[in-house]
Design an enzyme around this catalytic site. Structure first.
Site, PDB file in Angstrom:
ATOM      1  N   TYR A   1       0.843  -1.206   0.000  1.00 20.26           N
ATOM      2  CA  TYR A   1       0.000   0.000   0.000  1.00 20.26           C
ATOM      3  C   TYR A   1       0.876   1.254   0.000  1.00 20.26           C
ATOM      4  O   TYR A   1       1.668   1.473   0.912  1.00 20.26           O
ATOM      5  CB  TYR A   1      -0.861  -0.005   1.255  1.00 20.26           C
ATOM      6  CG  TYR A   1      -2.118   0.824   1.195  1.00 20.26           C
ATOM      7  CD1 TYR A   1      -3.330   0.227   0.890  1.00 20.26           C
ATOM      8  CD2 TYR A   1      -2.114   2.185   1.483  1.00 20.26           C
ATOM      9  CE1 TYR A   1      -4.500   0.961   0.863  1.00 20.26           C
ATOM     10  CE2 TYR A   1      -3.288   2.923   1.449  1.00 20.26           C
ATOM     11  CZ  TYR A   1      -4.478   2.309   1.147  1.00 20.26           C
ATOM     12  OH  TYR A   1      -5.638   3.042   1.115  1.00 20.26           O
TER      13      TYR A   1
ATOM     14  N   TYR B   1      -0.949   5.230 -10.214  1.00 20.93           N
ATOM     15  CA  TYR B   1      -1.967   4.500 -10.990  1.00 20.93           C
ATOM     16  C   TYR B   1      -3.360   5.000 -10.610  1.00 20.93           C
ATOM     17  O   TYR B   1      -3.993   5.730 -11.359  1.00 20.93           O
ATOM     18  CB  TYR B   1      -1.766   3.004 -10.759  1.00 20.93           C
ATOM     19  CG  TYR B   1      -2.927   2.041 -10.839  1.00 20.93           C
ATOM     20  CD1 TYR B   1      -3.721   1.908 -11.972  1.00 20.93           C
ATOM     21  CD2 TYR B   1      -3.181   1.197  -9.753  1.00 20.93           C
ATOM     22  CE1 TYR B   1      -4.761   0.977 -12.008  1.00 20.93           C
ATOM     23  CE2 TYR B   1      -4.203   0.253  -9.796  1.00 20.93           C
ATOM     24  CZ  TYR B   1      -4.998   0.152 -10.911  1.00 20.93           C
ATOM     25  OH  TYR B   1      -6.006  -0.781 -10.937  1.00 20.93           O
TER      26      TYR B   1
END
Lengths: 380, 140
Positions: free
Chosen positions: A279, A327
């Site tokens: 993450y 992204y």
């Protein structure tokens, strides 16, 4: 504990139809699109779904919107790691017989939502942190990073954060769905504006509109789905505080517990991992998660990521989708880690495909570095 | 002369914190402390988060501490903080042991002027008639 390793598999993954800046769609539309796409990926239909999972919203809302009446329902919300944790809960529920096909959905118009997220004034953070401007995770995580710099050195920490930002962007350039399309140099990183010192702009994740969904099912059912199954080998979850000011140690997340627990359940060691999906709400999140997961010791993260080791061509592929940094990141990002890991394990990633990718370790973080969920996934 | 209304978020005191906020109005900082394990803790609640004892009490803090960490906020998180940026958010290690969130004030918002471990002391800002926020400044 019962041995649940390899008893359930991920058989469908998908994003919503469009991700990035999508001003004409609501959060629930992103849930819906992702759910339909993931079921299609699995070759299953709505009528197959008997377990429903989401975070942020309650499954009340997604179940109603999608027309699904689950036998098993789970709205566990512990920030962006929630969807990783739902994988563990789905494995448990499937093994208990509570459901057979678990649908996990996420959708958030993080960039374009017309309504702010309401906050409950009973939350202690609203009394003790928010009045001082501890608002939004860049500020909270910046304070944690300052502490790390104090303990382990400012310059080497800064260089590590730059390494992570630059390498992640390189991966994004190979993902057609990634929001960021321009290369990033080290100078670009160092020259980007301050958000909350010690964080530059490029230490911080994007804020996008996006949805994603994952389908988990039993070992038996997974043998007959459209795509090859991706097995859940190990899973673990925890949280240890709410606001950043009650974090026991600002340089260590509970990945130090969930990482070893998931690896142990999976019967794996660090050397078995072909792909790390970590993450990256912030560059700093990655740095201390690598340490927490045990890829290196406390304070050793800067040496571990040096020399673009995590970039394309490096010997430690990480965040190959381009991550939350480059992204997509609609507010809660964890489910997108799963999507990329599954696609890599299936060999679907084209230009960015990691060769011989057999095992991936996925770690999500939620809240103010508050929660983590770790899963280990493998192809047959 | 009219004063600008205070537009930043304000705490809503709760039953277990009324005393804390009453005391800050009197420019005093009080902590909850455990009679069983003798450790003070923050934020105030009726059970010790360290040993789970419900035998707890209020103690007055010295207002002295050291800077545990900080950040310098350049991009205001909401429009209400725009005039304050750059400003310093901080977490302070109190002399009594607990850590508390705050702002560091009366200092240049520049990393060359601030360092982890620096001694700090409490000051009180009466932000409205009802609410006084304890903040910290470099110790004199």
């Amino acid at each position: 504990m019962a041995d649940l390793s390899r008893t359930a598999a991920i058989v469908g993954v998908a994003e919503s139809d469009e991700i990035g800046t999508v001003p004409n769609k609501s959060s629930l539309q992103h849930h819906m699109e992702a759910a339909a796409n993931a079921l299609d990926d699995a070759g299953l239909s709505k009528s197959d779904v008997d377990g429903l999972f989401t975070a942020g919203y309650s499954t009340y809302m997604t179940g109603d919107y999608l027309g699904i009446k689950p036998r098993f329902t789970d709205s566990t919300t512990v920030g962006g790691s929630s969807f990783i944790i739902h994988i563990a809960h789905a494995v448990a529920a499937i093994n208990a017989g509570w459901c057979e096909v678990a649908l996990i959905t996420h959708g958030q118009a993080g960039r374009s939502s017309r309504a702010p997220v309401p906050q409950d004034p009973i939350m202690p953070t609203l009394q003790y942190e928010i009045p001082y401007g501890f608002i939004g995770q860049p500020i909270n995580y910046a304070m944690a990073a300052t502490r790390y710099m104090h303990q382990y050195g400012e310059e080497r920490t800064r260089q590590a954060l730059a390494e992570i930002a630059v390498s992640t962007r390189k991966w994004a350039l190979m993902n057609p769905k990634a929001a960021m399309k321009d290369p990033m140099t080290f100078d670009d990183y160092h020259n980007s504006r301050w958000i909350a010192w010690p964080f530059h702009l490029f230490d911080c994740c994007l804020v996008t509109d996006a949805g994603a969904a994952v389908v988990v099912t039993s070992a038996e059912r997974a043998r007959s789905t459209k795509k090859p199954p991706v097995w859940v080998l190990g899973a673990a979850e925890s949280h240890d505080h709410l606001g950043i000011s009650t974090m026991p140690d600002l340089t260590s997340t509970v990945s130090r517990h969930t990482g070893p627990a998931a690896l142990s359940m999976a019967g794996l060691t660090h050397g078995d991992i072909d792909l790390a999906m970590i993450y990256d709400s912030f560059t700093y999140t990655v740095l201390i998660t690598l340490e927490g997961l045990g890829f290196c010791g406390p304070g050793e993260g800067p040496d571990f990521v040096a020399g673009q080791r995590t970039a394309p061509g490096g010997d430690f592929p990480m965040n190959t989708s381009g991550g939350g940094l480059s992204y997509t990141h609609p507010g809660m990002y964890g489910i997108f880690l799963i999507i990329e890991a599954v696609r890599q394990l299936r060999g679907e990633c084209g230009e960015r495909q990691v060769p011989d990718c057999g095992i991936s370790l996925v770690n999500g973080t939620g809240g103010a570095l508050s929660s983590t969920g770790t899963v280990a996934l493998a192809r047959d | 002369m009219t004063q600008q209304p205070y537009s930043k978020p304000l705490p809503t005191p709760q039953p277990e914190s009324d005393f804390y906020w009453e005391k800050t109005k009197e420019h005093e900082l009080w902590l909850r402390s455990c009679n069983d394990c003798n450790q003070a803790y923050f934020y105030p609640r009726d059970i010790c988060p360290i040993c789970f004892s419900r035998d707890t009490t209020w103690v007055q803090a010295s207002g002295k501490g050291t800077l545990h960490t900080f950040a310098i906020v350049h991009r205001a998180p909401t429009p209400a903080f725009r005039d304050d940026a750059p400003f310093v958010v901080a977490i302070v290690d109190l002399e009594e042991g607990p850590r508390m969130p705050t702002n560091l004030v009366e200092v240049e918002p520049d990393p060359s002027a601030i360092h982890v471990g620096m001694p700090v002391e409490v000051v009180f800002e009466d932000v409205t008639e009802e609410i006084t926020l304890p903040k910290f400044k470099p110790a004199g």
